[in-house]
Design a protein around this motif. Structure first.
Motif, PDB file in Angstrom:
ATOM      1  N   HIS A   1      30.946  33.547  37.330  1.00  0.00           N
ATOM      2  CA  HIS A   1      30.291  33.012  36.462  1.00  0.00           C
ATOM      3  C   HIS A   1      29.051  32.161  37.288  1.00  0.00           C
ATOM      4  O   HIS A   1      29.342  31.660  38.362  1.00  0.00           O
TER       5      HIS A   1
ATOM      6  N   LYS B   1      29.818  28.041  36.899  1.00  0.00           N
ATOM      7  CA  LYS B   1      31.135  27.557  36.956  1.00  0.00           C
ATOM      8  C   LYS B   1      32.078  28.284  38.004  1.00  0.00           C
ATOM      9  O   LYS B   1      32.260  29.276  37.863  1.00  0.00           O
ATOM     10  N   THR B   2      32.295  27.721  39.196  1.00  0.00           N
ATOM     11  CA  THR B   2      33.037  28.038  40.295  1.00  0.00           C
ATOM     12  C   THR B   2      34.498  28.485  40.031  1.00  0.00           C
ATOM     13  O   THR B   2      35.315  28.011  38.975  1.00  0.00           O
ATOM     14  N   GLY B   3      34.819  29.725  40.142  1.00  0.00           N
ATOM     15  CA  GLY B   3      36.158  29.995  40.134  1.00  0.00           C
ATOM     16  C   GLY B   3      36.274  30.782  38.487  1.00  0.00           C
ATOM     17  O   GLY B   3      37.503  31.244  38.252  1.00  0.00           O
ATOM     18  N   HIS B   4      35.346  30.634  37.699  1.00  0.00           N
ATOM     19  CA  HIS B   4      35.367  31.337  36.369  1.00  0.00           C
ATOM     20  C   HIS B   4      34.493  32.832  36.521  1.00  0.00           C
ATOM     21  O   HIS B   4      33.803  33.077  37.435  1.00  0.00           O
ATOM     22  N   TYR B   5      34.599  33.652  35.336  1.00  0.00           N
ATOM     23  CA  TYR B   5      33.800  34.644  35.437  1.00  0.00           C
ATOM     24  C   TYR B   5      33.209  34.979  33.885  1.00  0.00           C
ATOM     25  O   TYR B   5      33.467  34.076  32.874  1.00  0.00           O
TER      26      TYR B   5
ATOM     27  N   LEU C   1      43.134  38.864  36.684  1.00  0.00           N
ATOM     28  CA  LEU C   1      42.568  37.644  36.330  1.00  0.00           C
ATOM     29  C   LEU C   1      43.294  36.880  35.266  1.00  0.00           C
ATOM     30  O   LEU C   1      43.647  37.466  34.247  1.00  0.00           O
ATOM     31  N   ASP C   2      43.230  35.658  35.262  1.00  0.00           N
ATOM     32  CA  ASP C   2      43.839  34.759  34.254  1.00  0.00           C
ATOM     33  C   ASP C   2      42.554  34.763  33.120  1.00  0.00           C
ATOM     34  O   ASP C   2      41.553  34.407  33.261  1.00  0.00           O
TER      35      ASP C   2
ATOM     36  N   GLU D   1      34.670  34.183  30.613  1.00  0.00           N
ATOM     37  CA  GLU D   1      34.077  33.989  29.297  1.00  0.00           C
ATOM     38  C   GLU D   1      33.254  34.884  28.698  1.00  0.00           C
ATOM     39  O   GLU D   1      32.964  35.852  29.391  1.00  0.00           O
TER      40      GLU D   1
ATOM     41  N   ALA E   1      41.705  33.212  30.668  1.00  0.00           N
ATOM     42  CA  ALA E   1      41.240  31.797  30.268  1.00  0.00           C
ATOM     43  C   ALA E   1      40.107  31.412  31.364  1.00  0.00           C
ATOM     44  O   ALA E   1      39.329  30.722  30.839  1.00  0.00           O
ATOM     45  N   LEU E   2      40.086  32.083  32.381  1.00  0.00           N
ATOM     46  CA  LEU E   2      38.929  31.764  33.153  1.00  0.00           C
ATOM     47  C   LEU E   2      37.678  32.912  32.923  1.00  0.00           C
ATOM     48  O   LEU E   2      36.544  32.756  33.517  1.00  0.00           O
TER      49      LEU E   2
ATOM     50  N   ARG F   1      47.961  39.002  31.999  1.00  0.00           N
ATOM     51  CA  ARG F   1      46.502  39.070  32.971  1.00  0.00           C
ATOM     52  C   ARG F   1      45.796  39.925  32.605  1.00  0.00           C
ATOM     53  O   ARG F   1      46.045  41.174  32.059  1.00  0.00           O
TER      54      ARG F   1
END
Length: 329
Positions: free
Chosen positions: A106, A109-113, A63-64, A69, A66-67, A131
């Motif tokens: 998440h 937030k779609t696409g976040h974790y 994963l990136d 939290e 930055a995505l 990554r």
């Protein structure tokens, strides 16, 4: 066997290989060897849990960072040791991220974790700009905080007051007692102590004191009882806002608040303690009709008392010279 090879073998080997990896002779290890054994044992447990997870259908993905939290419940009053983080960064730079973190999608937030455990690994890969290896799993809020608590228990370095605040945060988020017990791996009596301390001592005072790594449960319980006094919160607020308070170590800040409440808010008498540059009360100075007594706390400054005793002759000669110089004037 190298650490990275140990983990790789554990992830790929079956029960026979694991059994063969166990030591066949019992020895009493040195401190360094014991620490290494604990570290490898922790890696072994995580690797076994991860392999079971993969066998159950979970997949390791990249994963990136930055995505990703942090958890919605904070459990730390101070940042991780910079030295420990640098060592982890170096390890990942040299050998790669050997153990994935656990995240969930998440909830808002779609696409976040959102991370359940592996916070330090997340910080390390962010610094490296690489990554993040992770297992993505659908977790309820309760499952996430239990996993988060499990990581803290395995690391064994949350202080008493950090555990108490973590318990209070979970309670404030509406989690029931069984979830709190599972997250902190404690029984009802200890959980009651955590919550009583967190409820009785103002949060602002706790945050001002910090994690206080050398201050254990008995002292926090004593401070809790002192806050039952009238005006205790006002007295503590004055101490926290006082000059030099922020410059003290966390344990010294605790002691400063404790002493103030124990003396009913009155400032400690002048010269009561001599403090080292960290603000710790190393020398207690007591004046009586019979004379003056100095008590040196060698737990705070090991061997300082011995050093002072060895300097008594020089101190006395300096004292005599000073007196004679004043008489000459």
């Amino acid at each position: 066997m190298k650490r990275k090879n140990t983990l790789r073998d554990l992830l790929s080997a079956g029960p026979e290989a694991e059994a063969a990896a166990q030591p066949t002779t019992a020895r009493v290890p040195s401190g360094a060897v014991r620490a290494m054994g604990l570290s490898l044992g922790h890696l072994r447990e995580e690797a076994q849990a991860l392999r079971a997870s993969i066998e159950a259908g979970d997949t390791v993905v990249e994963l990136d960072p930055a995505l990703v939290e942090g958890s919605f419940v904070n459990d730390r009053l101070a940042a991780d040791s910079e030295g420990e983080l640098r060592a982890l960064v170096q390890s990942i730079a040299e050998s790669g991220q050997q153990v994935p973190v656990l995240v969930r999608p998440h909830p808002d937030k779609t696409g976040h974790y959102q991370i359940a455990y592996g916070h330090r690994r997340l910080i390390a890969v962010r610094r490296l700009g690489v990554r993040l290896k992770a297992v993505v799993r659908a977790l309820s809020d309760a499952e996430l905080v239990v996993a988060q608590g499990k990581e803290n228990i395995e690391r064994r370095n949350l202080t008493f007051i950090e555990r108490a605040l973590f318990a209070a945060h979970l309670e404030a988020h509406g989690f029931d007692r069984p979830t709190l017990h599972a997250a902190l791996a404690v029984q009802s009596a200890e959980m009651t102590r955590y919550l009583q301390v967190a409820r009785s001592i103002p949060r602002a005072v706790i945050l001002a004191i910090g994690p206080a790594p050398r201050t254990g449960r008995p002292r926090w319980l004593e401070l809790q009882r002192l806050f039952a006094q009238p005006q205790a919160e006002d007295m503590a607020a004055q101490v926290v806002a006082g000059p030099g308070f922020r410059a003290l170590s966390s344990d010294a800040r605790f002691q400063r608040v404790f002493e103030s409440l124990r003396h009913g808010g009155a400032a400690p008498e002048a010269g009561r303690f001599w403090r080292n540059p960290r603000g710790e009360p190393v020398v207690r100075i007591e004046q009586s009709a019979q004379g003056m007594r100095l008590t040196i706390n060698e737990r705070l400054e090991p061997e300082f008392g011995t050093y002072v005793a060895e300097q008594l002759e020089a101190l006395y000669q300096g004292f005599r010279s000073s007196r004679e110089g004043r008489k000459a004037r």
